[in-house]
Design a protein around this motif. Sequence first.
Motif, PDB file in Angstrom:
ATOM      1  N   ASP C 128     -14.934 -10.230 -17.591  1.00 18.65           N
ATOM      2  CA  ASP C 128     -15.125 -11.055 -16.402  1.00 18.65           C
ATOM      3  C   ASP C 128     -13.842 -11.782 -16.012  1.00 18.65           C
ATOM      4  OD1 ASP C 128     -17.066 -12.260 -14.446  1.00 18.65           O
ATOM      5  OD2 ASP C 128     -16.286 -14.082 -15.425  1.00 18.65           O
ATOM      6  N   GLU C 129     -13.186 -12.322 -17.003  1.00 23.40           N
ATOM      7  CA  GLU C 129     -11.919 -13.033 -16.816  1.00 23.40           C
ATOM      8  C   GLU C 129     -10.864 -12.121 -16.166  1.00 23.40           C
ATOM      9  OE1 GLU C 129     -10.348 -16.037 -20.397  1.00 23.40           O
ATOM     10  OE2 GLU C 129     -10.765 -13.894 -20.766  1.00 23.40           O
ATOM     11  N   VAL C 130     -10.677 -10.974 -16.756  1.00 26.55           N
ATOM     12  CA  VAL C 130      -9.648 -10.055 -16.248  1.00 26.55           C
ATOM     13  C   VAL C 130     -10.023  -9.573 -14.859  1.00 26.55           C
ATOM     14  CG1 VAL C 130      -8.402  -7.902 -16.649  1.00 26.55           C
ATOM     15  CG2 VAL C 130      -9.098  -9.314 -18.594  1.00 26.55           C
ATOM     16  N   ALA C 131     -11.307  -9.227 -14.662  1.00 29.05           N
ATOM     17  CA  ALA C 131     -11.755  -8.754 -13.356  1.00 29.05           C
ATOM     18  C   ALA C 131     -11.470  -9.809 -12.292  1.00 29.05           C
ATOM     19  CB  ALA C 131     -13.249  -8.419 -13.395  1.00 29.05           C
ATOM     20  N   ARG C 132     -11.856 -11.050 -12.563  1.00 25.63           N
ATOM     21  CA  ARG C 132     -11.597 -12.146 -11.621  1.00 25.63           C
ATOM     22  C   ARG C 132     -10.112 -12.262 -11.284  1.00 25.63           C
ATOM     23  NH1 ARG C 132     -15.793 -15.312 -10.363  1.00 25.63           N
ATOM     24  NH2 ARG C 132     -17.472 -14.942 -11.856  1.00 25.63           N
ATOM     25  N   ALA C 133      -9.283 -12.241 -12.320  1.00 26.63           N
ATOM     26  CA  ALA C 133      -7.837 -12.429 -12.106  1.00 26.63           C
ATOM     27  C   ALA C 133      -7.256 -11.286 -11.284  1.00 26.63           C
ATOM     28  CB  ALA C 133      -7.118 -12.528 -13.455  1.00 26.63           C
ATOM     29  N   HIS C 176     -13.929   1.432 -19.739  1.00 29.62           N
ATOM     30  CA  HIS C 176     -13.550   1.499 -18.323  1.00 29.62           C
ATOM     31  C   HIS C 176     -14.754   1.273 -17.423  1.00 29.62           C
ATOM     32  CE1 HIS C 176     -10.245   3.555 -20.419  1.00 29.62           C
ATOM     33  NE2 HIS C 176      -9.484   3.112 -19.437  1.00 29.62           N
ATOM     34  N   VAL C 177     -15.899   1.844 -17.783  1.00 26.15           N
ATOM     35  CA  VAL C 177     -17.113   1.605 -16.998  1.00 26.15           C
ATOM     36  C   VAL C 177     -17.492   0.123 -17.075  1.00 26.15           C
ATOM     37  CG1 VAL C 177     -19.585   2.073 -16.858  1.00 26.15           C
ATOM     38  CG2 VAL C 177     -17.980   3.975 -17.115  1.00 26.15           C
ATOM     39  N   ALA C 178     -17.385  -0.459 -18.267  1.00 23.45           N
ATOM     40  CA  ALA C 178     -17.716  -1.877 -18.415  1.00 23.45           C
ATOM     41  C   ALA C 178     -16.819  -2.739 -17.528  1.00 23.45           C
ATOM     42  CB  ALA C 178     -17.559  -2.294 -19.883  1.00 23.45           C
ATOM     43  N   PHE C 179     -15.542  -2.403 -17.493  1.00 22.00           N
ATOM     44  CA  PHE C 179     -14.629  -3.193 -16.664  1.00 22.00           C
ATOM     45  C   PHE C 179     -14.924  -2.983 -15.179  1.00 22.00           C
ATOM     46  CE2 PHE C 179     -10.511  -3.799 -14.452  1.00 22.00           C
ATOM     47  CZ  PHE C 179     -10.422  -5.170 -14.634  1.00 22.00           C
ATOM     48  N   LEU C 180     -15.234  -1.745 -14.804  1.00 20.81           N
ATOM     49  CA  LEU C 180     -15.590  -1.482 -13.398  1.00 20.81           C
ATOM     50  C   LEU C 180     -16.806  -2.311 -12.989  1.00 20.81           C
ATOM     51  CD1 LEU C 180     -15.327   0.219 -10.754  1.00 20.81           C
ATOM     52  CD2 LEU C 180     -16.912   1.848 -11.807  1.00 20.81           C
ATOM     53  N   LYS C 181     -17.803  -2.404 -13.873  1.00 22.51           N
ATOM     54  CA  LYS C 181     -18.996  -3.203 -13.562  1.00 22.51           C
ATOM     55  C   LYS C 181     -18.627  -4.695 -13.420  1.00 22.51           C
ATOM     56  CE  LYS C 181     -22.403  -0.027 -15.619  1.00 22.51           C
ATOM     57  NZ  LYS C 181     -23.259   0.252 -16.802  1.00 22.51           N
ATOM     58  N   ALA C 182     -17.704  -5.144 -14.250  1.00 21.79           N
ATOM     59  CA  ALA C 182     -17.256  -6.532 -14.125  1.00 21.79           C
ATOM     60  C   ALA C 182     -16.565  -6.757 -12.785  1.00 21.79           C
ATOM     61  CB  ALA C 182     -16.315  -6.871 -15.286  1.00 21.79           C
ATOM     62  N   VAL C 183     -15.766  -5.792 -12.367  1.00 16.86           N
ATOM     63  CA  VAL C 183     -15.102  -5.884 -11.062  1.00 16.86           C
ATOM     64  C   VAL C 183     -16.150  -5.958  -9.956  1.00 16.86           C
ATOM     65  CG1 VAL C 183     -13.678  -4.606  -9.394  1.00 16.86           C
ATOM     66  CG2 VAL C 183     -12.965  -4.763 -11.800  1.00 16.86           C
ATOM     67  N   ALA C 184     -17.162  -5.081 -10.051  1.00 14.28           N
ATOM     68  CA  ALA C 184     -18.212  -5.074  -9.031  1.00 14.28           C
ATOM     69  C   ALA C 184     -18.924  -6.421  -8.975  1.00 14.28           C
ATOM     70  CB  ALA C 184     -19.218  -3.955  -9.320  1.00 14.28           C
ATOM     71  N   GLY C 185     -19.049  -7.060 -10.137  1.00 18.77           N
ATOM     72  CA  GLY C 185     -19.758  -8.335 -10.195  1.00 18.77           C
ATOM     73  C   GLY C 185     -19.043  -9.479  -9.482  1.00 18.77           C
ATOM     74  N   VAL C 186     -17.718  -9.392  -9.370  1.00 21.84           N
ATOM     75  CA  VAL C 186     -16.966 -10.493  -8.763  1.00 21.84           C
ATOM     76  C   VAL C 186     -16.415 -10.162  -7.372  1.00 21.84           C
ATOM     77  CG1 VAL C 186     -16.314 -11.352 -11.051  1.00 21.84           C
ATOM     78  CG2 VAL C 186     -14.722  -9.848  -9.807  1.00 21.84           C
ATOM     79  N   MET C 195     -18.881  -5.669  -0.802  1.00 22.17           N
ATOM     80  CA  MET C 195     -17.932  -4.644  -1.209  1.00 22.17           C
ATOM     81  C   MET C 195     -18.727  -3.484  -1.818  1.00 22.17           C
ATOM     82  SD  MET C 195     -14.914  -5.873  -0.473  1.00 22.17           S
ATOM     83  CE  MET C 195     -13.625  -5.185  -1.529  1.00 22.17           C
ATOM     84  N   VAL C 196     -18.869  -2.396  -1.052  1.00 20.97           N
ATOM     85  CA  VAL C 196     -19.615  -1.229  -1.534  1.00 20.97           C
ATOM     86  C   VAL C 196     -18.754  -0.453  -2.520  1.00 20.97           C
ATOM     87  CG1 VAL C 196     -20.706   0.928  -0.841  1.00 20.97           C
ATOM     88  CG2 VAL C 196     -20.862  -1.079   0.647  1.00 20.97           C
TER      89      VAL C 196
END
Lengths: 264, 264, 264, 264
Positions: C128-133, C176-186, C195-196
């Motif tokens: 979540d942290e990295v995705a936000r940043a 990578h999928v986990a990080f993509l989901k975190a990106v989608a969340g923010v 953001m589709v």
Amino acid sequence: MMGAKGAGATAIAKASRTKIRIRGHDLCDDLIGKVDFTTFFFLHLTGEMPNEKQVFFLNAMLVALAEHGLTPSAQAARMTLQAGPDAMQGAVAAGILGCGSVILGSAESCGRFLSQGVARVRAGESNDEVARAMVQGLRDQKKFLPGFGHPLHRPVDPRAVKLLALADEKGASGDHVAFLKAVAGVADGIYGREMVMNVNGPLPAILLDLDFPEAALKGISILCRTAGLIGHCVEELERPIGFRLAHLGDAGTVYDGPNPPEDL
Amino acid sequence: MMGAKGAGATAIAKASRTKIRIRGHDLCDDLIGKVDFTTFFFLHLTGEMPNEKQVFFLNAMLVALAEHGLTPSAQAARMTLQAGPDAMQGAVAAGILGCGSVILGSAESCGRFLSQGVARVRAGESNDEVARAMVQGLRDQKKFLPGFGHPLHRPVDPRAVKLLALADEKGASGDHVAFLKAVAGVADGIYGREMVMNVNGPLPAILLDLDFPEAALKGISILCRTAGLIGHCVEELERPIGFRLAHLGDAGTVYDGPNPPEDL
Amino acid sequence: MMGAKGAGATAIAKASRTKIRIRGHDLCDDLIGKVDFTTFFFLHLTGEMPNEKQVFFLNAMLVALAEHGLTPSAQAARMTLQAGPDAMQGAVAAGILGCGSVILGSAESCGRFLSQGVARVRAGESNDEVARAMVQGLRDQKKFLPGFGHPLHRPVDPRAVKLLALADEKGASGDHVAFLKAVAGVADGIYGREMVMNVNGPLPAILLDLDFPEAALKGISILCRTAGLIGHCVEELERPIGFRLAHLGDAGTVYDGPNPPEDL
Amino acid sequence: MMGAKGAGATAIAKASRTKIRIRGHDLCDDLIGKVDFTTFFFLHLTGEMPNEKQVFFLNAMLVALAEHGLTPSAQAARMTLQAGPDAMQGAVAAGILGCGSVILGSAESCGRFLSQGVARVRAGESNDEVARAMVQGLRDQKKFLPGFGHPLHRPVDPRAVKLLALADEKGASGDHVAFLKAVAGVADGIYGREMVMNVNGPLPAILLDLDFPEAALKGISILCRTAGLIGHCVEELERPIGFRLAHLGDAGTVYDGPNPPEDL
């Protein structure tokens, strides 16, 4: 491996550490700043410096054919550029690939047609006789008459008219132009409809009369359309319409396959 | 669908049944037979008629860059043509695709580099100061210095020397040429080796000094290489070497994967 | 000449008079009739035989991305084919050139983005942290978020949803999928709009989780779009619409340059 | 404008906000994760799901033709990629443009040749009779026999042998394979030299026997070579040899034009 046998050679150019020689001329001492690009193109292609008339008509052809609005190849280039704005070479290449046998490439097939006709005329037949026989032959096979027909211009393609007028005015018209005129004289009657002579009629006729190599005719459209495509690409970078063009094409086309989506 | 919103417009050309207007000029009345191809290219690109100096240097650049022997792009075109001699447009497109960021396309990156430098100079810093800072910046990032370096020419690229001499002689040198010279003055010292200024240094410098649009710099190499590729294609049709070039490349390359065929 | 120094080598394939070896396998004894094309593609690319999961998802990606109606690249190919019906390779090439950085090529940039994020997560930060940043960083630079945004699909891109569901179902989802989901969340919150997630999000995420080489991600779109373009070309030969698409684009675009023809 | 008349339609695919339908199938519900890429390719091309035999042989062909070492098209792609490493689509396009009429494209001309022969056989003549007449006809016109001849493989092209063996083994051989064998039986005698059947003989023969559309034969080489070219591009990014290949070609070619540089 293929291509293995025999000597491989080129007579176009050679670069050394300090020199670049092109068709035997020193690029820096004899060409840069001394000949214009059109002259260079002729020299590079043929190995000979062009005379004044050759340069004049080569320029006329390159200008006549470079641009014709949002043609299929301009649109292909603009769609490609909007998808990859950092690769202008890809967009130009996509546009050039549209110089096929049907459009743009037809200078080549018309040139071949005119050469065959002129060969028969030089062997003794009359222009009218040969034109009638060859046009009838194409008509019987339900083939297109190369150099004739245009989707937009009526009753004439103004570029064709202009080029023929210049050829007569400058004394450039020879056997190929004469044969083209004979073809124009019989085409309507044989095809039973108005056959508009397009720019790809006079282009090969005049250039062949000026000893331009037949094998290079297609190169004329490729070269000048490249200039036109570069202009479209630069406009596309500033005011993109590529995807919009694709949207218009899509919106105006029916899906007639099975089972369309319900929420169209 | 993408691209749907907003008006789509082009200001380049429009054809009607009887007319073709390009940048507002009537193609047949005002351009064919009246302007040469280089002038047309500038007009098409910018919407403005070029002055004499602009035409002179555009010609000089197009001639300088059109041909350099059996370059990768000439070879790609010739291999492609021998595989499909009926589709010259495909061979030329294959060659043009080699105008990438590394070679040929470097006029573009050098142009950007020079513009940034000139902007700082115009804002008050000295040429030498800005050149030192920007070259050192690239060196620190282990990046290439655009417009410098050549695999063959030593100690100078004769085209670069010629173009700079012409620019000085014809009074075309301005801020971009001055900055390029400042870059040349510090490059060897900062990179710790001889940095040969290549043709893609003076090309953007001089053209930017003559108000040629920066976005179109890459178009120069694309256009003139197209002329060169057409010459190679015409020679290839008469004296094919495309497959032979591929044979030479194959024969000179080692297979170092697992399990080679026993009967090589 | 450039490229002269150092040994040249390839580890992909070698043919002799009687054998063709690819990545060390005998083409005729071990591959033809024994592995399917998707397996072959993976082997050719990586030198390793894929496992079952890799083949399954490679197939899923190639099927998911091959076709999306009259896209810009399909239209560019069809316009090019109608202009030169004898050169299908040119039409397909024109279409492929549309796999640029903006569309289709975005799998590549999204892959790079995900790799950078995963590297930071593996070094100790939270998803979540990295995705936000990282998303905030792009937003601050007014850049696109790779793998997000679609001109048509709302509220989701059904392909993205399907691919993520399959990845979870088959146990293919990793970092990578986990990080993509975190990106989608923010993403919605940071960009301030919906953001589709498009197909080019899960595609690189899943393939990178399955050890597919990052450098080859762009190859996925290129390969499967080639299949789609061939289908469009075959339909174009039977029911041509290429020039009609160009007509629609032209008719829907305004000429806003000077001095239009009077008889439009 | 050209292409204006008549309805424009496509039956391949349609996307809506929530659905993508391809040949009537829902992409996400029915195809992704359910059919492999080769099956998809056949469905996309023909509108019909392939049977098991069709998938088997389509895979066999795609695997057989994808890679053959440093071919002209692989080299063109690698030279292009080294010149623009950020535009893989351009490098692949340059390679695909080498699928011309002479190499790779010959599956198409061989398919046409076989279809003509089979039509005559089905109308009552014997395979041997028709084969003799048609091969003699080509020989008399000094034309190539499509599907025969290879620069490297001796005494057979192992791929051709393998594909014919598989066709017999799997019961896929029909009229086209029978006619191809008849052609092979008379070719050496009529041409007066050993005529090696290459891979582009069995490829169209078997696929036509399996009702693969003749117009799509060229698509087979284009699709599988694209896979091969992607592999070469990925290797090129890691271990570049593109410019080196060009150096080898240049170094092995003689300049035989006028006035070479003195310091070669």
